[in-house]
Scaffold this motif. Structure first.
Motif, PDB file in Angstrom:
ATOM      1  N   GLU A   3     -19.589  54.245  29.710  1.00  0.00           N
ATOM      2  CA  GLU A   3     -18.525  54.750  28.830  1.00  0.00           C
ATOM      3  C   GLU A   3     -17.294  53.836  28.873  1.00  0.00           C
ATOM      4  O   GLU A   3     -16.655  53.617  27.851  1.00  0.00           O
ATOM      5  CB  GLU A   3     -18.153  56.183  29.196  1.00  0.00           C
ATOM      6  CG  GLU A   3     -19.246  57.184  28.890  1.00  0.00           C
ATOM      7  CD  GLU A   3     -19.725  57.140  27.438  1.00  0.00           C
ATOM      8  OE1 GLU A   3     -18.879  57.061  26.520  1.00  0.00           O
ATOM      9  OE2 GLU A   3     -20.956  57.181  27.219  1.00  0.00           O
ATOM     10  N   LYS A   6     -18.094  50.763  26.743  1.00  0.00           N
ATOM     11  CA  LYS A   6     -18.059  51.105  25.320  1.00  0.00           C
ATOM     12  C   LYS A   6     -16.623  51.293  24.841  1.00  0.00           C
ATOM     13  O   LYS A   6     -16.272  50.893  23.732  1.00  0.00           O
ATOM     14  CB  LYS A   6     -18.893  52.359  25.066  1.00  0.00           C
ATOM     15  CG  LYS A   6     -20.390  52.105  25.203  1.00  0.00           C
ATOM     16  CD  LYS A   6     -21.211  53.364  25.103  1.00  0.00           C
ATOM     17  CE  LYS A   6     -21.209  53.926  23.708  1.00  0.00           C
ATOM     18  NZ  LYS A   6     -22.186  55.021  23.545  1.00  0.00           N
ATOM     19  N   LEU A   7     -15.782  51.876  25.679  1.00  0.00           N
ATOM     20  CA  LEU A   7     -14.379  52.071  25.332  1.00  0.00           C
ATOM     21  C   LEU A   7     -13.676  50.725  25.157  1.00  0.00           C
ATOM     22  O   LEU A   7     -12.972  50.496  24.166  1.00  0.00           O
ATOM     23  CB  LEU A   7     -13.684  52.904  26.412  1.00  0.00           C
ATOM     24  CG  LEU A   7     -12.200  53.175  26.206  1.00  0.00           C
ATOM     25  CD1 LEU A   7     -11.980  54.063  24.989  1.00  0.00           C
ATOM     26  CD2 LEU A   7     -11.622  53.832  27.448  1.00  0.00           C
ATOM     27  N   ASN A  10     -14.792  49.026  22.082  1.00  0.00           N
ATOM     28  CA  ASN A  10     -14.594  49.852  20.892  1.00  0.00           C
ATOM     29  C   ASN A  10     -15.929  50.189  20.213  1.00  0.00           C
ATOM     30  O   ASN A  10     -16.063  50.120  19.001  1.00  0.00           O
ATOM     31  CB  ASN A  10     -13.634  49.172  19.906  1.00  0.00           C
ATOM     32  CG  ASN A  10     -13.068  50.148  18.910  1.00  0.00           C
ATOM     33  OD1 ASN A  10     -12.963  51.344  19.181  1.00  0.00           O
ATOM     34  ND2 ASN A  10     -12.714  49.648  17.739  1.00  0.00           N
ATOM     35  N   ILE A  11     -16.913  50.557  21.024  1.00  0.00           N
ATOM     36  CA  ILE A  11     -18.223  50.966  20.527  1.00  0.00           C
ATOM     37  C   ILE A  11     -18.251  52.489  20.507  1.00  0.00           C
ATOM     38  O   ILE A  11     -18.042  53.126  21.540  1.00  0.00           O
ATOM     39  CB  ILE A  11     -19.357  50.426  21.419  1.00  0.00           C
ATOM     40  CG1 ILE A  11     -19.351  48.902  21.431  1.00  0.00           C
ATOM     41  CG2 ILE A  11     -20.703  50.965  20.965  1.00  0.00           C
ATOM     42  CD1 ILE A  11     -20.342  48.294  22.417  1.00  0.00           C
ATOM     43  N   THR A  12     -18.520  53.057  19.336  1.00  0.00           N
ATOM     44  CA  THR A  12     -18.493  54.515  19.210  1.00  0.00           C
ATOM     45  C   THR A  12     -19.891  55.118  19.053  1.00  0.00           C
ATOM     46  O   THR A  12     -20.033  56.333  19.119  1.00  0.00           O
ATOM     47  CB  THR A  12     -17.637  54.936  18.006  1.00  0.00           C
ATOM     48  OG1 THR A  12     -18.125  54.271  16.835  1.00  0.00           O
ATOM     49  CG2 THR A  12     -16.174  54.573  18.234  1.00  0.00           C
ATOM     50  N   ASP A  13     -20.905  54.277  18.851  1.00  0.00           N
ATOM     51  CA  ASP A  13     -22.267  54.805  18.720  1.00  0.00           C
ATOM     52  C   ASP A  13     -23.103  54.388  19.929  1.00  0.00           C
ATOM     53  O   ASP A  13     -22.590  53.769  20.858  1.00  0.00           O
ATOM     54  CB  ASP A  13     -22.918  54.324  17.415  1.00  0.00           C
ATOM     55  CG  ASP A  13     -22.960  52.799  17.300  1.00  0.00           C
ATOM     56  OD1 ASP A  13     -22.796  52.106  18.333  1.00  0.00           O
ATOM     57  OD2 ASP A  13     -23.161  52.293  16.189  1.00  0.00           O
ATOM     58  N   ASP A  14     -24.384  54.735  19.899  1.00  0.00           N
ATOM     59  CA  ASP A  14     -25.250  54.391  21.036  1.00  0.00           C
ATOM     60  C   ASP A  14     -26.187  53.228  20.721  1.00  0.00           C
ATOM     61  O   ASP A  14     -27.151  52.989  21.433  1.00  0.00           O
ATOM     62  CB  ASP A  14     -26.048  55.610  21.495  1.00  0.00           C
ATOM     63  CG  ASP A  14     -26.941  56.167  20.393  1.00  0.00           C
ATOM     64  OD1 ASP A  14     -26.880  55.658  19.254  1.00  0.00           O
ATOM     65  OD2 ASP A  14     -27.689  57.109  20.676  1.00  0.00           O
ATOM     66  N   ASP A  17     -26.361  50.824  23.727  1.00  0.00           N
ATOM     67  CA  ASP A  17     -26.460  51.443  25.055  1.00  0.00           C
ATOM     68  C   ASP A  17     -27.558  50.839  25.928  1.00  0.00           C
ATOM     69  O   ASP A  17     -27.324  50.545  27.105  1.00  0.00           O
ATOM     70  CB  ASP A  17     -26.678  52.952  24.950  1.00  0.00           C
ATOM     71  CG  ASP A  17     -25.408  53.695  24.570  1.00  0.00           C
ATOM     72  OD1 ASP A  17     -24.391  53.044  24.259  1.00  0.00           O
ATOM     73  OD2 ASP A  17     -25.440  54.936  24.599  1.00  0.00           O
TER      74      ASP A  17
END
Length: 114
Positions: A3, A6-7, A10-14, A17
């Motif tokens: 997390e 991703k923060l 600036n990644i908001t989807d998976d 991942d």
């Protein structure tokens, strides 16, 4: 750690991942092996996150990967050229410890017990 990475990126989807988790595992293994430790400290976790961010950033932004290693230095009119890879990065590229990484990690190294 996923997390946080991703923060920062600036990644908001998976979508990324699985690749992030792969790099996290690779870098964590290298760090644990290099430092001769069984558990990660907060400092080591932060280092691993930063390393994975630097690996993932070109993939997420579509840019090139800067390994941070100096390719050449000119002295007349001062020119420093960094080693920059291709925009396509395989899972083995970037997931290595550079000499500056090892220098930073020295503070976390433990003597190997046999």
């Amino acid at each position: 750690m996923l997390e946080n990475i991703k923060l920062i990126l600036n990644i908001t989807d998976d979508k990324h991942d699985n690749l992030i988790l792969l790099y996290l595992a690779k870098v964590e293994t290298m760090v644990v092996d290099y430092c001769n430790v069984n558990e990660l400290t907060e400092g080591l976790e932060s280092f691993i996150e930063d390393k994975v961010v630097s690996i993932m950033k070109p993939l997420v932004t579509g840019g090139t990967q800067n390994t941070g290693e100096i390719k050449s230095i000119s002295r007349g009119d001062t020119k420093i050229e960094y080693n920059v890879g291709d925009a396509t990065v395989s899972t083995s590229n970037g997931a290595t410890l550079t000499s500056s990484d090892k220098e930073f990690l020295k503070q976390y190294r433990r003597a190997r017990c046999w």
